[in-house]
Enzyme design. Structure first.
Site, short mmCIF file in Angstrom:
data_model
loop_
_atom_site.label_atom_id
_atom_site.label_comp_id
_atom_site.label_asym_id
_atom_site.label_seq_id
_atom_site.Cartn_x
_atom_site.Cartn_y
_atom_site.Cartn_z
N LEU A 18 0.86 -1.22 0.30
CA LEU A 18 0.26 -0.19 -0.01
C LEU A 18 0.85 1.25 -0.05
O LEU A 18 0.57 2.33 -0.59
CB LEU A 18 -1.09 -0.12 1.37
CG LEU A 18 -2.10 -1.16 1.21
CD1 LEU A 18 -2.91 -0.89 2.54
CD2 LEU A 18 -2.98 -0.78 -0.10
N GLY A 19 1.92 1.10 0.77
CA GLY A 19 2.68 2.34 0.70
C GLY A 19 4.18 1.86 1.23
O GLY A 19 4.26 1.08 2.12
N GLY A 21 7.54 4.11 3.15
CA GLY A 21 8.27 5.12 3.85
C GLY A 21 9.56 4.83 4.11
O GLY A 21 10.56 3.87 3.93
N GLY A 24 9.48 2.29 7.13
CA GLY A 24 8.86 1.01 7.07
C GLY A 24 7.85 1.04 5.80
O GLY A 24 7.85 2.06 4.82
N VAL A 26 3.46 -0.39 4.52
CA VAL A 26 2.34 -0.96 4.66
C VAL A 26 1.79 -1.66 3.69
O VAL A 26 1.99 -1.31 2.39
CB VAL A 26 1.37 0.31 4.66
CG1 VAL A 26 -0.18 -0.05 5.41
CG2 VAL A 26 2.09 1.56 5.82
N LYS A 41 1.06 -2.57 9.01
CA LYS A 41 2.12 -1.54 9.00
C LYS A 41 3.57 -2.12 9.69
O LYS A 41 3.78 -2.39 10.65
CB LYS A 41 1.87 -0.18 9.57
CG LYS A 41 3.04 1.02 9.79
CD LYS A 41 2.14 2.04 10.54
CE LYS A 41 3.44 2.98 10.86
NZ LYS A 41 2.86 4.22 11.53
N ASP A 132 0.89 15.51 16.30
CA ASP A 132 1.33 15.42 14.99
C ASP A 132 0.08 15.58 13.80
O ASP A 132 0.16 15.01 12.86
CB ASP A 132 2.38 14.75 14.30
CG ASP A 132 3.08 14.80 12.89
OD1 ASP A 132 2.99 16.15 12.71
OD2 ASP A 132 3.44 13.93 12.43
#
Length: 307
Positions: A18-19, A21, A24, A26, A41, A132
């Site tokens: 899904l993604g 970074g 890490g 996902v 995640k 945040d």
């Protein structure tokens, strides 16, 4: 960064990435027991500080149960690294939505941020300060927004997380950071999250951030001094007051809780002007037609005997 898709993470079969970074990734997975799709995640980094924050995120998010907060089902460890099993929320984040659409109509902006604020209030009631909040950490779904990413959250009561917050270290995103948080991460409390909600509301109303700057230092300087760009003159008065109150430089001048901000936004009357004009126009046309019909009937009555 390219991540190879594993066949499985813990007991969860992986469907796709899904993604990805810096720390890490996902993955979209199947949850065999719950019989639903979940987002898993995974933290790839083994830095002790990141690991501690990751475990803390799992613990804090698991306490919060609200329709406007992404739910955490469980946490675990795998050969890829520690992981969180999250509610799968197919949709874009608010930052992407605002880039695509620009400023939202006032009524829509107020409704959206009121629902986000309700989720943040639920976190506060669980003793969790997000620290945040920003459009990138709000998912926009058909059923409503959902707040996510509590990676640098802390407990309002208790100091277990404080060992992870060093004095002088900035935690958060400068453009959405409350002035007191910009000076010291330890100073953040519920009202700091309220401030961030105010900035999100400002951006929803205007389509831009209140503290533009060429550098992080310039942005932080404007935040600390309270030098936000003014709202457009056409911003409805009540909505402008809510934005300015939430973004007050002094925490004591802000809404004292996310709940109060939500209530203030929910009580605003922000129906589009065109709707009111349309109603008046229809009423006027109906009145004129009525007069014409009455006039025709009277004329017929008057002419009847002479025919």
């Amino acid at each position: 960064m390219v991540v190879e898709t594993p066949a499985q993470i813990g007991p969860f079969p992986v469907r796709r990435v899904l993604g990805v970074g810096a720390a890490g990734s996902v993955f979209l997975c199947d949850h065999p027991r719950l019989k639903l799709s979940v987002a898993v995640k995974v933290l790839h980094e083994q830095d002790p500080d990141l690991l501690a924050r990751f475990r803390r995120e799992a613990e804090l998010m698991s306490r919060i149960k609200h329709p406007s907060v992404v739910e955490v089902f469980e946490a675990g460890a795998s050969p890829l690294g520690p992981y969180l099993v999250l509610e799968y929320c197919p949709g874009e984040d608010l930052a992407s939505a605002l880039r695509a659409r620009g400023a939202l109509p006032p009524a829509e902006a107020a409704r959206l941020v009121a629902r986000i604020a309700r989720g943040v209030a639920a976190a506060h009631q669980a003793g969790v300060i997000h620290r945040d909040l920003k459009p990138q950490n709000v998912l926009v779904l058909k059923e409503g927004p959902k707040v996510t990413d509590f990676g640098i959250a802390r407990e309002e009561r208790g100091s277990a997380i404080e060992s992870l917050t060093q004095s002088g270290v900035i935690l958060g995103t400068p453009a959405y950071m409350a002035p007191e948080q910009a000076k010291s991460a330890r100073s953040a409390d519920e009202r700091s999250d309220v401030y961030a909600l105010g900035v999100i509301l400002y951006e929803c109303v205007t389509g831009r951030q209140p503290f533009p700057g060429a550098t992080t230092l310039e942005v932080l300087s404007r935040v600390v001094e309270g030098r936000a760009d003014p709202l457009p003159a056409e911003t409805p008065e009540g909505l402008a007051e809510a934005v300015l109150c939430a973004m007050s430089l002094d925490p004591a001048d802000r809404f004292s809780s996310a709940t109060y901000l939500a209530e203030a936004l929910e009580e605003l009357s922000l129906e589009p002007a065109r709707s009111r004009l349309s109603f008046l126009a229809v009423a006027a046309v109906g009145f004129v037609l009525g007069l014409l019909v009455v006039g025709a009937v009277i004329g017929r009555e008057a002419l009847g005997p002479g025919r």
